[in-house]
Every structure is written in structure tokens, then in C-alpha cells.
Design a protein around this motif. Structure first.
Motif, PDB file in Angstrom:
ATOM      1  N   GLY A 111      80.931  36.874  45.484  1.00  0.00           N
ATOM      2  CA  GLY A 111      80.515  36.142  46.676  1.00  0.00           C
ATOM      3  C   GLY A 111      80.810  36.907  47.941  1.00  0.00           C
ATOM      4  O   GLY A 111      80.020  36.896  48.897  1.00  0.00           O
ATOM      5  N   GLU A 112      81.948  37.589  47.964  1.00  0.00           N
ATOM      6  CA  GLU A 112      82.340  38.349  49.155  1.00  0.00           C
ATOM      7  C   GLU A 112      81.445  39.561  49.374  1.00  0.00           C
ATOM      8  O   GLU A 112      81.443  40.159  50.447  1.00  0.00           O
ATOM      9  CB  GLU A 112      83.805  38.790  49.047  1.00  0.00           C
ATOM     10  CG  GLU A 112      84.402  39.114  50.403  1.00  0.00           C
ATOM     11  CD  GLU A 112      85.579  40.080  50.337  1.00  0.00           C
ATOM     12  OE1 GLU A 112      86.169  40.340  51.378  1.00  0.00           O
ATOM     13  OE2 GLU A 112      85.885  40.565  49.238  1.00  0.00           O
ATOM     14  N   GLN A 113      80.670  39.934  48.347  1.00  0.00           N
ATOM     15  CA  GLN A 113      79.757  41.063  48.488  1.00  0.00           C
ATOM     16  C   GLN A 113      78.472  40.673  49.234  1.00  0.00           C
ATOM     17  O   GLN A 113      77.606  41.524  49.452  1.00  0.00           O
ATOM     18  CB  GLN A 113      79.431  41.651  47.108  1.00  0.00           C
ATOM     19  CG  GLN A 113      80.625  42.354  46.482  1.00  0.00           C
ATOM     20  CD  GLN A 113      80.388  42.872  45.068  1.00  0.00           C
ATOM     21  OE1 GLN A 113      81.307  42.985  44.278  1.00  0.00           O
ATOM     22  NE2 GLN A 113      79.146  43.181  44.748  1.00  0.00           N
ATOM     23  N   SER A 114      78.358  39.393  49.633  1.00  0.00           N
ATOM     24  CA  SER A 114      77.246  38.999  50.500  1.00  0.00           C
ATOM     25  C   SER A 114      77.373  39.760  51.816  1.00  0.00           C
ATOM     26  O   SER A 114      78.473  39.859  52.363  1.00  0.00           O
ATOM     27  CB  SER A 114      77.302  37.504  50.810  1.00  0.00           C
ATOM     28  OG  SER A 114      77.214  36.742  49.647  1.00  0.00           O
ATOM     29  N   PRO A 115      76.292  40.266  52.353  1.00  0.00           N
ATOM     30  CA  PRO A 115      76.371  40.926  53.658  1.00  0.00           C
ATOM     31  C   PRO A 115      76.967  39.989  54.701  1.00  0.00           C
ATOM     32  O   PRO A 115      76.498  38.867  54.884  1.00  0.00           O
ATOM     33  CB  PRO A 115      74.903  41.244  53.970  1.00  0.00           C
ATOM     34  CG  PRO A 115      74.238  41.323  52.634  1.00  0.00           C
ATOM     35  CD  PRO A 115      74.939  40.319  51.781  1.00  0.00           C
ATOM     36  N   GLY A 116      78.047  40.431  55.329  1.00  0.00           N
ATOM     37  CA  GLY A 116      78.669  39.632  56.386  1.00  0.00           C
ATOM     38  C   GLY A 116      79.710  38.645  55.914  1.00  0.00           C
ATOM     39  O   GLY A 116      80.297  37.926  56.725  1.00  0.00           O
ATOM     40  N   ALA A 117      79.967  38.591  54.608  1.00  0.00           N
ATOM     41  CA  ALA A 117      80.900  37.581  54.093  1.00  0.00           C
ATOM     42  C   ALA A 117      82.300  38.129  53.851  1.00  0.00           C
ATOM     43  O   ALA A 117      83.058  37.573  53.085  1.00  0.00           O
ATOM     44  CB  ALA A 117      80.358  36.990  52.789  1.00  0.00           C
ATOM     45  N   SER A 118      82.650  39.225  54.489  1.00  0.00           N
ATOM     46  CA  SER A 118      83.954  39.838  54.282  1.00  0.00           C
ATOM     47  C   SER A 118      85.081  38.895  54.695  1.00  0.00           C
ATOM     48  O   SER A 118      85.029  38.254  55.736  1.00  0.00           O
ATOM     49  CB  SER A 118      84.051  41.137  55.077  1.00  0.00           C
ATOM     50  OG  SER A 118      85.280  41.771  54.854  1.00  0.00           O
ATOM     51  N   LEU A 119      86.106  38.801  53.853  1.00  0.00           N
ATOM     52  CA  LEU A 119      87.243  37.913  54.086  1.00  0.00           C
ATOM     53  C   LEU A 119      88.530  38.723  54.124  1.00  0.00           C
ATOM     54  O   LEU A 119      88.675  39.700  53.392  1.00  0.00           O
ATOM     55  CB  LEU A 119      87.349  36.873  52.961  1.00  0.00           C
ATOM     56  CG  LEU A 119      86.162  35.923  52.782  1.00  0.00           C
ATOM     57  CD1 LEU A 119      86.223  35.264  51.401  1.00  0.00           C
ATOM     58  CD2 LEU A 119      86.156  34.869  53.871  1.00  0.00           C
ATOM     59  N   ASN A 120      89.486  38.291  54.952  1.00  0.00           N
ATOM     60  CA  ASN A 120      90.794  38.950  54.922  1.00  0.00           C
ATOM     61  C   ASN A 120      91.673  38.286  53.861  1.00  0.00           C
ATOM     62  O   ASN A 120      91.291  37.292  53.239  1.00  0.00           O
ATOM     63  CB  ASN A 120      91.452  38.942  56.309  1.00  0.00           C
ATOM     64  CG  ASN A 120      91.754  37.534  56.816  1.00  0.00           C
ATOM     65  OD1 ASN A 120      92.114  36.646  56.057  1.00  0.00           O
ATOM     66  ND2 ASN A 120      91.607  37.335  58.117  1.00  0.00           N
ATOM     67  N   GLY A 121      92.872  38.830  53.662  1.00  0.00           N
ATOM     68  CA  GLY A 121      93.749  38.356  52.599  1.00  0.00           C
ATOM     69  C   GLY A 121      94.125  36.897  52.717  1.00  0.00           C
ATOM     70  O   GLY A 121      94.125  36.151  51.722  1.00  0.00           O
ATOM     71  N   GLU A 122      94.457  36.444  53.935  1.00  0.00           N
ATOM     72  CA  GLU A 122      94.852  35.043  54.128  1.00  0.00           C
ATOM     73  C   GLU A 122      93.691  34.099  53.873  1.00  0.00           C
ATOM     74  O   GLU A 122      93.867  33.013  53.312  1.00  0.00           O
ATOM     75  CB  GLU A 122      95.389  34.852  55.556  1.00  0.00           C
ATOM     76  CG  GLU A 122      96.796  35.396  55.763  1.00  0.00           C
ATOM     77  CD  GLU A 122      97.804  34.801  54.792  1.00  0.00           C
ATOM     78  OE1 GLU A 122      97.817  33.568  54.614  1.00  0.00           O
ATOM     79  OE2 GLU A 122      98.570  35.575  54.183  1.00  0.00           O
ATOM     80  N   GLU A 123      92.498  34.504  54.284  1.00  0.00           N
ATOM     81  CA  GLU A 123      91.318  33.668  54.041  1.00  0.00           C
ATOM     82  C   GLU A 123      91.021  33.568  52.547  1.00  0.00           C
ATOM     83  O   GLU A 123      90.665  32.498  52.037  1.00  0.00           O
ATOM     84  CB  GLU A 123      90.124  34.250  54.792  1.00  0.00           C
ATOM     85  CG  GLU A 123      90.242  34.100  56.307  1.00  0.00           C
ATOM     86  CD  GLU A 123      89.242  34.951  57.068  1.00  0.00           C
ATOM     87  OE1 GLU A 123      88.940  34.617  58.218  1.00  0.00           O
ATOM     88  OE2 GLU A 123      88.758  35.963  56.507  1.00  0.00           O
ATOM     89  N   LYS A 124      91.190  34.684  51.828  1.00  0.00           N
ATOM     90  CA  LYS A 124      90.994  34.654  50.381  1.00  0.00           C
ATOM     91  C   LYS A 124      91.996  33.716  49.715  1.00  0.00           C
ATOM     92  O   LYS A 124      91.650  32.962  48.793  1.00  0.00           O
ATOM     93  CB  LYS A 124      91.134  36.067  49.794  1.00  0.00           C
ATOM     94  CG  LYS A 124      89.963  36.980  50.084  1.00  0.00           C
ATOM     95  CD  LYS A 124      90.129  38.291  49.345  1.00  0.00           C
ATOM     96  CE  LYS A 124      88.919  39.188  49.548  1.00  0.00           C
ATOM     97  NZ  LYS A 124      89.002  40.436  48.770  1.00  0.00           N
ATOM     98  N   LEU A 125      93.241  33.759  50.184  1.00  0.00           N
ATOM     99  CA  LEU A 125      94.279  32.893  49.616  1.00  0.00           C
ATOM    100  C   LEU A 125      93.955  31.426  49.883  1.00  0.00           C
ATOM    101  O   LEU A 125      94.133  30.566  49.003  1.00  0.00           O
ATOM    102  CB  LEU A 125      95.640  33.257  50.215  1.00  0.00           C
ATOM    103  CG  LEU A 125      96.848  32.468  49.698  1.00  0.00           C
ATOM    104  CD1 LEU A 125      97.009  32.639  48.189  1.00  0.00           C
ATOM    105  CD2 LEU A 125      98.117  32.912  50.426  1.00  0.00           C
ATOM    106  N   THR A 126      93.473  31.119  51.084  1.00  0.00           N
ATOM    107  CA  THR A 126      93.088  29.748  51.425  1.00  0.00           C
ATOM    108  C   THR A 126      91.991  29.246  50.497  1.00  0.00           C
ATOM    109  O   THR A 126      92.064  28.120  49.980  1.00  0.00           O
ATOM    110  CB  THR A 126      92.599  29.674  52.890  1.00  0.00           C
ATOM    111  OG1 THR A 126      93.656  30.067  53.759  1.00  0.00           O
ATOM    112  CG2 THR A 126      92.144  28.267  53.256  1.00  0.00           C
ATOM    113  N   ILE A 127      90.980  30.076  50.250  1.00  0.00           N
ATOM    114  CA  ILE A 127      89.893  29.685  49.352  1.00  0.00           C
ATOM    115  C   ILE A 127      90.401  29.553  47.932  1.00  0.00           C
ATOM    116  O   ILE A 127      90.035  28.609  47.211  1.00  0.00           O
ATOM    117  CB  ILE A 127      88.735  30.703  49.437  1.00  0.00           C
ATOM    118  CG1 ILE A 127      88.057  30.606  50.807  1.00  0.00           C
ATOM    119  CG2 ILE A 127      87.715  30.467  48.330  1.00  0.00           C
ATOM    120  CD1 ILE A 127      86.976  31.644  51.042  1.00  0.00           C
TER     121      ILE A 127
END
Length: 535
Positions: free
Chosen positions: A18-34
Motif C-alpha cells: 500500500g505504501e508503494q502508492s505514489p505519494g503514500a509514503s509514511l514515516n515510522g510513527e505513522e506506520k506504527l499508528t496504522i
């Protein structure tokens, strides 16, 4: 994870594919939240990332393994190409998880072998067997994917899968990498594997597919009928190109039509038991969270979670629904966690009541996050007569799901009108603590604000998307603004909510610039040639 022929395993790859969508880059804290929300949703496996790709991805997978992959929680999975370095990185990152899985892959279609891998079939066969066995030395649970399985020669595919299972693979994943197959074809591939791989009963058959022809969900449901028992999907169907199979669509299709699917899983036709472990009441909240953090809006007519999914414009439909919901609705909106707007708090409500309501809504905030959210709530409550659950969710998301505050917006002031030139003045606090003020003229108030901010921040970027939507109805509704910026070949998103759209627009822009600025600062730490994955 043992084979369970009467249940469907949900494998979520929002944080990887999902993060490989153009523009969908997430940082570490955002990944942890999800990841934490995915655990509440009840997914069985979280593919947390691709540890070898970058130090940031390694750290994110490691943190999710430690904090979400606890006893009783989901299996945490890391992706790895069929190389020792990739597999070793995945093994190290996943070490803190109570249940860990390494997902390794190599292409098997002739077009990939000739042009991408430049290897022969015997070479790929040997690599697959060796690397599955190597992954098995790190974890008991190993998943193997023959990339581009949909376009692979069936006989070679059966041979590779047989060797992989013999080497220790516990899950065999069949990717439709380019979204090429139709439901009948995909179902036939799964049926062929069931009938021609002699040791297939020693592994779970999984499927992974892309939505290039809009057929991913249909393909997966056909695969279930033919023996697939794990579905690899993403929230809102995000992913490379046209995206992946959407988790919410698959889960609700299996839920609403379970009497149709029951016989294929060996259950009585009239069984009412769920076919998955998903708590469907968490679907809408999870969809909103992923949309906010990635900056990717859900289209209004999107199945299950779109704004219009339960809306009826036609008078005939409205009349029918008022008389009996099932005349035009096949599922209850409450089953996905979508409830009527409820007035829960007002400007006289205290911090304790605010905290209690947020807990009921599923938010687990630190003291600092709670204090920040409460201050924002008080500001909103002074402006709005009615504060709903949706407002509260938007307030909290806007406050706690933000990038590191490198630049801070201290003031935004706009002058505009039909006989005035839109002019904006902004004050920003810089990373060094200095307050800088500048002004600019634009084609409209938002354009003027953004030009003034750019004069202070001075980081080249191109605004490629600006979206506004109201959280609730009414003239005093909160407005949510999502923007996307391009810098080079990277896209950065920003999100904010406020009763004043201009203020929300300014904060969203600064949030995106903070992500961009943080990326530029970390660029030196990145690997020179980051690894990439498709599947």
C-alpha cells in the motif's frame, strides 16, 4: 499458523504494498499508528514493510514487531527478495515479534526470467529452494511467492511450489502481479495448484493481486471457491498503479454473502459464523485513518467506505429505505462502524469527559497528545454549536497524526474580496527557533498563503493536489484539507482540519513541507540504491 480450511486468513499489506502508492509514503510513527489499528481491526498478518529497503523501513518493521507483534496479537511479516542479505535483514527486524513471518519471493514467468532476472528455470528453482530453507533458519513461518505467477508456465509453477514447500514454506502465495487475469482464469490457477502440487496440503494457499483491470476482488473471491485460504489486501485498496484488492470489500463480501461461500469452506449453508477474524465495526475508522495519513482520499462512490456508499438520492430509493432498509441496502452502515452523528460534548465539557469519549472511540493517547487534542477541541467547541463523534475523530487525527514539527505556523492573516487583491501574511517559527514573517499576493487567499509560506521556507516544490471536504453538515462544519506536493520524483502529503478553511489549508501545507524537509535531512542516511519490491 496452521491450516484452517473453514476460515479465511486476512493478510494486510497496507504498510508494504500500500505504501508503494505514489505519494503514500509514511514515516515510522505513522506506520506504527496504522499497525496498531490493524491489530484492533483483527487482521491475522501485518506485512509491516521491506526491512532491507532502507534503514527507516528496517526500524519501522522492528518497532511494529516489538510493540504490535505481542503475544495474542497478529503475525508480523517482513518482505525479502530471495537473497541472503534481504532474508537476514528481515530476520533481524522481526526478532522481537511473538509470531514472525518472512515473506520471500522470486519471479517465475518467462518474461521476468529473461528480461529482469536473466536466469534460467533451473537456476530460479535452485534459488527458491535454497532461500526458503535459509528463511526457515530465522523463523518457523515462511511464505514464498512466485512473482508474476499469473503469467508463469503452470508446469514450472507447480515444480517451484513443490520445492518451496519441501524446503519449509508454510504459505504459498500466488501473485497476479500485473492485474492481468480474469476471475475464471485466476480460479483455474488455484485449482490447478491444488490438483498438481503433491505436497500442497502442507501449506496454506494465499493470493495477492493488483486491480489494473478492476478485477482484484472478484479474482480473490473466485480463488476462495477453489481453495485459497489467505487473502493479501490493503485498506482502501491502495497500492502500486491501480492498487491492490481492497480489504473492506473482500471482508464485507464474505460477510454479507457468507451463505453463498459457506459450502466452499466446508460449512453448513445456513451458518452465521464469520468467515474471517475481522471486527467489521473497525472498518470505517481504519479506512479514515489510512486516508488521512497517506493523504489519499477515498472516492465518494467507493464500495463499503465511500461517502456515498450508504447515501440515497433517488426518491424511490429513499422511500424504500424509510419503509424497510433492506429494500435498497444489503448491509447495515453500523456493521462497518459508521454511526449517525452524535452530539457528545460541548464547550462546557471537561477534560475527563473528553478523554472518556475518545477512549470509547478507540483512541489511546499519551498525556501530551491528549492535552493538545483537548485544547483544539475547546477551540472548535467555541465555534460550533454541536460537536459530533466525527468532529472528535477529525480533531484527534489532525493533532496526533502529524509529521515532526520542524517549521511551525504561528500566524496566518488574509485579506481578499471581489474588489481586492488576495494578500496573505504568515509568521513561521524556523528549526532554529527564529520567527520569520512574510507576505505575498496570489490568485486567491490559499494561493497567497502558500506563496507567503514558500518565501519563508524556500524549499522547491510543486503543489499537485488540493482537496477540501467537510466533516459534517452545516455552515460551522470542520473542513478537512489534504494536499500533495512533488519534489523531484517524490510526493509528500499534508492534512489538517479547522472550521476556517484558510487556516486548515495553511497548516496542511506546512505539514507537507515538514515531511519534505525531514526527507531532505534524512536523504544522506538512505542507502545509495534502495531495494524495490513489486509482487
Amino acid at each position: 499458523m496452521t491450516t484452517q480450511p473453514d476460515r479465511i486468513i486476512i493478510f494486510d499489506t497496507t504498510l508494504r504494498d500500500g505504501e508503494q502508492s505514489p505519494g503514500a509514503s509514511l514515516n515510522g510513527e505513522e506506520k506504527l499508528t496504522i499497525a496498531r489499528q490493524l491489530a484492533r481491526l483483527g487482521v491475522d498478518v501485518i506485512e509491516a514493510g521491506f526491512p532491507y529497503a532502507s534503514p527507516g523501513d528496517f526500524e519501522a518493521v522492528q518497532k511494529i514487531a516489538e510493540l504490535v507483534g505481542v503475544e495474542g496479537g497478529p503475525t508480523i511479516c517482513g518482505l525479502a527478495r530471495a537473497t541472503r542479505a534481504d532474508i537476514e535483514a528481515a530476520g533481524k527486524a522481526l526478532k522481537p515479534a511473538a509470531k514472525a513471518r518472512i515473506h520471500t519471493f522470486i519471479a517465475t514467468s518467462d518474461i521476468h526470467l529473461e528480461y529482469k532476472l536473466k536466469k534460467t528455470r533451473p537456476e530460479v528453482l535452485a534459488i527458491a529452494e535454497e532461500m526458503v530453507a535459509y528463511a526457515k533458519s530465522f523463523v518457523d513461518d515462511v511464505e514464498f511467492s512466485p512473482e508474476d505467477a499469473g503469467r508463469s508456465d503452470p508446469e514450472f509453477l507447480y515444480e517451484v511450489l513443490t520445492k518451496a514447500i519441501a524446503a519449509g514454506a508454510t504459505t504459498i502465495n500466488i501473485p497476479d502481479t500485473v492485474g492481468y487475469t480474469t476471475p475464471g482464469e485466476f480460479g483455474a490457477i488455484i485449482r490447478g495448484i491444488k490438483e498438481n502440487v503433491p505436497n500442497i496440503d502442507d501449506a496454506i494457499i494465499s493470493v495477492h493481486g493488483h486491480n489494473d483491470l478492476g478485477l482484484a476482488v472478484a479474482n480473490f473471491l473466485e480463488a476462495v471457491k477453489n481453495g485459497a485460504r489467505q487473502l493479501e489486501c490493503t485498506i482502501n485498496g491502495i497500492g502500486e498503479r491501480a492498487g491492490n484488492a481492497a480489504l473492506e470489500e473482500l471482508v464485507m463480501a464474505l460477510h454479507v454473502r457468507r451463505q453463498y461461500f459457506n459450502p466452499f469452506l466446508g460449512r453448513p449453508v445456513d451458518s452465521q459464523e464469520s468467515l474471517t477474524n475481522i471486527d467489521t465495526r473497525q472498518i470505517y475508522k481504519t479506512s479514515r485513518l489510512v486516508s488521512n495519513l497517506t493523504g489519499m482520499f477515498v472516492q465518494p462512490n467507493k464500495a463499503i467506505v465511500g461517502a456515498n456508499a450508504f447515501a440515497h438520492e433517488s426518491g424511490i430509493h429513499q422511500d424504500g429505505v424509510l419503509k424497510h432498509k433492506q429494500t435498497y441496502e444489503i448491509m447495515d452502515a453500523q456493521s462497518i462502524g459508521l454511526t449517525d452523528n452524535q452530539i457528545v460534548l460541548g464547550k462546557l465539557s471537561g477534560r475527563h469527559a473528553f478523554a472518556s469519549r475518545l477512549k470509547e472511540l478507540g483512541f489511546d493517547l499519551s498525556d501530551t497528545e491528549l492535552n493538545n487534542a483537548f485544547l483544539k477541541f475547546k477551540t472548535v467547541a467555541d465555534k460550533k454549536k454541536e460537536v459530533t463523534d466525527w468532529d472528535l475523530e477529525s480533531i484527534v487525527n489532525a493533532e496526533i497524526q502529524q509529521p515532526p514539527e520542524i517549521f511551525r505556523l504561528e500566524l496566518v492573516q488574509v485579506s481578499c474580496g471581489d474588489r481586492a487583491r488576495p494578500t496573505a501574511t504568515v509568521t513561521l517559527r524556523t528549526p532554529t527557533g527564529e520567527e520569520l514573517t512574510d507576505a505575498a499576493i496570489g490568485t486567491g487567499p490559499v494561493d497567497a498563503v502558500y506563496k507567503a509560506i514558500n518565501r519563508v521556507v524556500n524549499v522547491p516544490n510543486q503543489l499537485i493536489e488540493f482537496s477540501v471536504q467537510s466533516v459534517t453538515a452545516g455552515i460551522d462544519a470542520l473542513g478537512e484539507v489534504t494536499i500533495r506536493l512533488r519534489h523531484g520524483d517524490r510526493i509528500f502529503s499534508g492534512h489538517s482540519a479547522n472550521t476556517d478553511i484558510i487556516v486548515a489549508s495553511a497548516h496542511a501545507y506546512v505539514n507537507a513541507l515538514n515531511r519534505l524537509y525531514a526527507f531532505l535531512e534524512k536523504q544522506q542516511e538512505a542507502t545509495p540504491e534502495p531495494a524495490t519490491a513489486t509482487l
